[in-house]
Design a protein around this motif. Structure first.
Motif, short mmCIF file in Angstrom:
data_model
loop_
_atom_site.label_atom_id
_atom_site.label_comp_id
_atom_site.label_asym_id
_atom_site.label_seq_id
_atom_site.Cartn_x
_atom_site.Cartn_y
_atom_site.Cartn_z
N MET A 383 0.83 -1.19 0.00
CA MET A 383 0.00 0.00 0.00
C MET A 383 0.87 1.25 0.00
SD MET A 383 -3.23 -1.21 2.34
CE MET A 383 -4.16 -2.66 1.82
N ALA A 384 0.27 2.36 -0.35
CA ALA A 384 1.03 3.58 -0.63
C ALA A 384 1.89 4.01 0.55
CB ALA A 384 0.08 4.70 -1.03
N GLU A 385 1.36 3.90 1.78
CA GLU A 385 2.09 4.38 2.94
C GLU A 385 3.41 3.65 3.15
OE1 GLU A 385 -2.32 4.57 4.17
OE2 GLU A 385 -1.05 3.46 2.79
N TYR A 386 3.51 2.42 2.64
CA TYR A 386 4.65 1.57 2.95
C TYR A 386 5.51 1.25 1.72
CZ TYR A 386 1.12 1.20 6.51
OH TYR A 386 0.17 1.53 7.43
N ALA A 387 4.90 1.14 0.56
CA ALA A 387 5.63 0.80 -0.66
C ALA A 387 5.71 1.96 -1.64
CB ALA A 387 4.98 -0.41 -1.34
N GLY A 388 4.74 2.87 -1.58
CA GLY A 388 4.70 3.96 -2.55
C GLY A 388 5.53 5.16 -2.17
N ARG A 389 5.74 5.35 -0.87
CA ARG A 389 6.50 6.50 -0.43
C ARG A 389 7.23 6.15 0.86
NH1 ARG A 389 1.01 8.00 0.13
NH2 ARG A 389 0.26 8.06 2.30
N ALA A 390 8.17 7.00 1.25
CA ALA A 390 8.91 6.77 2.49
C ALA A 390 7.94 6.70 3.66
CB ALA A 390 9.92 7.89 2.70
N CYS A 391 8.12 5.69 4.48
CA CYS A 391 7.21 5.48 5.61
C CYS A 391 7.65 6.33 6.79
CB CYS A 391 7.18 4.00 5.99
SG CYS A 391 6.00 3.64 7.31
N GLN A 392 7.01 7.47 6.93
CA GLN A 392 7.33 8.39 8.01
C GLN A 392 6.28 8.25 9.08
OE1 GLN A 392 7.59 12.53 6.92
NE2 GLN A 392 7.66 13.19 9.05
N GLY A 393 6.65 7.70 10.21
CA GLY A 393 5.69 7.51 11.30
C GLY A 393 5.55 8.75 12.14
N GLY A 394 4.87 8.58 13.26
CA GLY A 394 4.77 9.66 14.22
C GLY A 394 3.59 10.57 14.01
N GLY A 395 2.39 10.01 14.00
CA GLY A 395 1.21 10.84 13.87
C GLY A 395 0.99 11.72 15.09
N GLY A 396 0.39 12.89 14.88
CA GLY A 396 0.11 13.80 15.98
C GLY A 396 1.19 14.85 16.12
N SER A 397 1.46 15.26 17.35
CA SER A 397 2.39 16.36 17.59
C SER A 397 3.83 15.98 17.28
CB SER A 397 2.28 16.84 19.04
OG SER A 397 2.63 15.80 19.94
N SER A 398 4.12 14.68 17.13
CA SER A 398 5.48 14.25 16.81
C SER A 398 5.80 14.32 15.33
CB SER A 398 5.71 12.82 17.30
OG SER A 398 5.66 12.75 18.71
N LYS A 399 4.82 14.61 14.51
CA LYS A 399 5.03 14.60 13.07
C LYS A 399 6.09 15.63 12.67
CE LYS A 399 3.39 12.76 9.19
NZ LYS A 399 3.28 11.31 8.96
N VAL A 400 7.04 15.18 11.85
CA VAL A 400 8.11 16.04 11.37
C VAL A 400 7.82 16.41 9.92
CG1 VAL A 400 10.58 16.20 10.88
CG2 VAL A 400 9.79 14.99 12.92
N ASP A 401 7.97 17.69 9.60
CA ASP A 401 7.90 18.14 8.22
C ASP A 401 9.26 17.87 7.60
OD1 ASP A 401 7.40 19.34 5.80
OD2 ASP A 401 7.44 21.39 6.58
N PRO A 402 9.39 16.84 6.74
CA PRO A 402 10.72 16.39 6.33
C PRO A 402 11.41 17.33 5.35
CG PRO A 402 9.04 15.15 5.17
CD PRO A 402 8.31 16.02 6.16
N LEU A 403 12.71 17.46 5.52
CA LEU A 403 13.51 18.21 4.56
C LEU A 403 13.49 17.52 3.20
CD1 LEU A 403 16.48 18.98 6.93
CD2 LEU A 403 15.14 20.72 5.74
#
Length: 720
Positions: A383-403
């Motif tokens: 599925m897209a979250e795991y195979a289609g794009r980098a799997c960035q975890g951490g939902g909620g206030s821990s979410k990082v806006d990736p460089l």
């Protein structure tokens, strides 16, 4: 030095003296302005209810993201220009710098999840992890980093397991200490959280936790005690939940009696966001700063409490002095606000390196892994979250806006190009409703190797409905395994999950939520550029029925005992994680500490020695690790202790060491277990003494490569 310079501006004075001088110079209005954050107050309770009202095809992570987008998170305390008090800027950060002062937060390096740091079983990985986080907080001009998170994985369904380390208090503490030291090495305040017993997200604003004192001391407090004593963490974040009926932010026993009187800790306590529930009771209990707003510690409430003497001005001064002391300690009053660019490439390289160190090779029955460079046609599918794009975890206030991020397809092609491979790589993204699963299996059948990517991204604010892969991924995995026998399953999880198809899978590797460098890390592992060396930090159960909380609402999610809110009673006592499985005689699917390699190892010549058998001197456990395989690799020597005390689980982790051994080589490893250490390895809580004590008797020292490994057991007699 200007003789007219006020004492709080004199860097030659001790931080505590400067703090007291500053507080003495402040007006009451100025003091109250420093007791709280400065976000516009919102109804967080109403917004939290939005998590459960989204569309059926939305994940909890997506709904939490929508919730957070509605809130302007101004994580700061105002400055006082006339006194030289800087605006104190605060950022979240257990898994990377995110949700800093102001919205949107500036981009930062999306690191792998904290659970993966523990899976490395390597303090050096934790130090590198904390170094990136601390450096980026400093680059962005932040004063405080809200992390590490050191609560335990009491259940595998807890929503914030991804930002906590493990089910074991000692492993969690070791990693938390290293992350803390590294963050504070950049003159950024680290904040251990969430104090204490915030082991679930379910009803976190209302829930009550009841736990026996010896269980609290021997399990849940240990990582915090280690951070306070061994890392001198500057701040602690108080939790949302009630503790034995009293909110954590109003709990004098934990915030003052334990933290300060017993442990001698000198930092300050900040509330979790909106966890403060009162003015006078919170400050009197030992909370020092309300975040993110002034719902309670505002001028009207504090002034009224001072007027009716439910609060004393000395208590207000104490709260301010504690925080200012830490700010002076790290030179934050003298440091101008001058954000600089994050070195994305350099920090990304660190993320790539440590991401590979934390992957756990769960299964490799026919040595399908590592894949050869001349593999032919490779199909990535999931599925897209795991195979289609980098799997960035951490939902909620821990979410990082990736460089930046590296997706699986591009990352795999990069690594194969570096290897000089002529293999081809294609991608099939399976829809969430699995409507194109037939097409995916058809493509899988014709590939030379299939790499199935499946996983779970958990989030703050809500626990998992079950310890299973979401969106019918188990059905997807089973269909793809049936389509092609040369199939590797790559798991990208926030927490261990049930694997009902495991008997049909020959090669399974857990890489966790990897973040920015996902595509590169996974490919390097699959093709053997890196030999996996991670270990399971939280037990994988074979069945839901085997889990400690299953079918027992008293333990989780709690019951209403007449007060209107759920109470969770930790009736399992010390039987948490691997201690539960061993105490109950339940075989786990993959035990705590388990992890394979592309080579093999043997442990030889185990020896246990101590200078004095009275339980006061360190015990040295030595073992030779021999590489008996065909590749260089790393093994983790694990030392467990069985205590001769009624009611104790069969064993507890008391030491470990990761050692790298070349092909045909061997290394002698010594693990020192000190009875006086902050994790109390030989001790149990003595109710009468109100302290830890070593009991006399015969202790069993287990030396192996997992919690279930009894390759070497040495008995040790201690007089206590």
């Amino acid at each position: 030095m200007d003789e007219h310079l006020p004492d709080w501006k004199n860097p030659a004075l001790p931080p505590a003296d400067r703090a007291r001088a500053l507080v003495a110079a402040m007006t009451l209005e100025q003091k109250i302005s420093q007791l709280h954050g400065n976000m516009e107050t919102v109804d967080i309770y109403a917004l939290s209810n939005a998590i459960g009202t989204g569309a059926d095809d939305e994940s909890d992570e997506e709904r939490m993201g929508q919730l957070m987008a509605q809130i302007r998170i101004d994580r700061h305390v105002v400055g006082i220009d006339e006194l030289g008090v800087p605006r104190m800027r605060v950022t979240n950060g257990p898994v990377g710098v995110g949700m800093g002062d102001g919205t949107p937060s500036p981009p930062a390096t999306a690191l792998p999840m904290t659970i993966g740091v523990a899976a490395s079983f390597d303090p050096a990985v934790a130090a590198a992890y904390g170094d990136v986080i601390g450096a980026e907080a400093a680059h962005l001009g932040q004063h405080v980093l809200e992390g590490p998170g050191v609560c335990l994985h009491r259940t595998p369904i807890a929503g914030r397991n991804f930002e906590y380390f493990s089910e074991d208090p000692y492993l969690s503490g070791v990693m938390g200490v290293e992350v803390t030291k590294a963050i504070q090495g950049h003159d950024v305040i680290a904040m251990a959280k969430h104090f204490v017993l915030n082991d679930q997200e379910h009803e976190r604003f209302r829930a009550n936790v009841v736990v026996d004192e010896h269980v609290l001391r021997e399990l849940y407090l240990i990582p915090f005690e280690m951070c306070c004593k061994d890392a001198e963490v500057a701040a602690v974040m108080s939790a949302y939940n009630r503790i034995r009926g009293t909110y954590a932010t109003e709990n004098h026993a934990t915030l003052t009696d334990i933290l300060r009187s017993e442990w001698g800790w000198e930092g300050y306590v900040q509330s979790d966001f909106w966890s403060c529930r009162s003015a006078a009771p919170s400050l009197n209990a030992g909370m020092d700063l309300e975040m993110p707003d002034a719902k309670w510690l505002n001028e009207e409430a504090v002034t009224a409490a001072l007027r009716d003497t439910s609060l004393e001005i000395e208590t207000v001064d104490r709260a301010l002095s504690r925080r200012f002391t830490q700010m002076f300690r790290f030179g934050q009053f003298e440091r101008p606000y001058a954000p600089t660019a994050i070195p994305a490439e350099r920090h990304g390289a660190v993320a790539r390196r440590i991401g590979a160190e934390m992957a756990v090779l769960l299964k490799n029955d026919v040595d399908l892994l590592p894949l050869p460079a001349s593999v032919g046609r490779v199909l990535l599918v999931g599925m897209a979250e795991y195979a289609g794009r980098a799997c960035q975890g951490g939902g909620g206030s821990s979410k990082v806006d990736p460089l930046y991020t590296v997706d699986p397809l591009s990352g795999t092609r990069d690594v194969l190009a570096e290897l000089g491979s002529d293999a081809t790589v294609d991608l099939v993204v399976v829809e969430r409703d699995r409507s194109n699963l037939a097409e995916a299996t058809e493509a899988a059948a014709t590939a030379d190797v299939v790499v199935v990517m499946a996983g779970l991204v958990a989030t703050e604010g809500v626990d998992l409905a079950s310890p299973s892969l979401p969106f019918g991924q188990d059905e997807m995995v089973e269909a793809l395994l049936a389509a092609n026998p040369r199939t590797v399953v790559v798991l990208k999880d926030s927490t261990p999950v049930l694997l009902p198809w495991i008997d049909r899978a020959e090669s399974v590797i857990e890489v966790w939520n990897q973040g920015a460098e996902d595509g590169h890390v996974v490919a390097e592992l699959l093709w053997g550029v890196v030999n996996p060396s991670g270990k399971v930090p939280t037990t994988y159960a074979a069945r839901a029925e085997d889990l400690m909380h299953h079918g027992d609402p008293v333990r989780y999610p709690g019951t209403d005992e007449g007060s209107g809110y759920p109470t969770m009673r930790y009736t399992e006592g010390l039987r948490v994680g691997y201690r539960w499985f061993q105490s109950e005689g339940i075989a786990p699917l993959f035990p705590f500490g388990h992890g394979l390699s592309y080579t093999t190892f043997a442990l030889e010549d185990v020896a246990v020695a101590t200078a004095a058998p009275d339980g006061t001197r360190p015990v040295e456990v030595s073992v030779t690790v021999r590489n008996t395989g065909t590749r260089d690799g790393a093994e983790v020597v694990q030392v467990y202790l069985g205590l001769p005390v009624d009611g104790q689980p069969p064993r507890r982790l008391v030491g470990f060491a990761k050692v790298r051994v070349a092909v045909g080589g061997s290394e002698r490893v010594t693990v020192t277990v000190d009875p006086a250490a902050s994790h109390h390895p030989f001790s149990v809580w003595d109710h009468a003494a109100g302290d830890f004590r070593v009991r006399p008797g015969r202790y069993a020292v287990h030396v192996g490569t997992s919690s279930e490994d009894d390759a070497a057991v040495v008995e040790l007699d201690l007089r206590g």
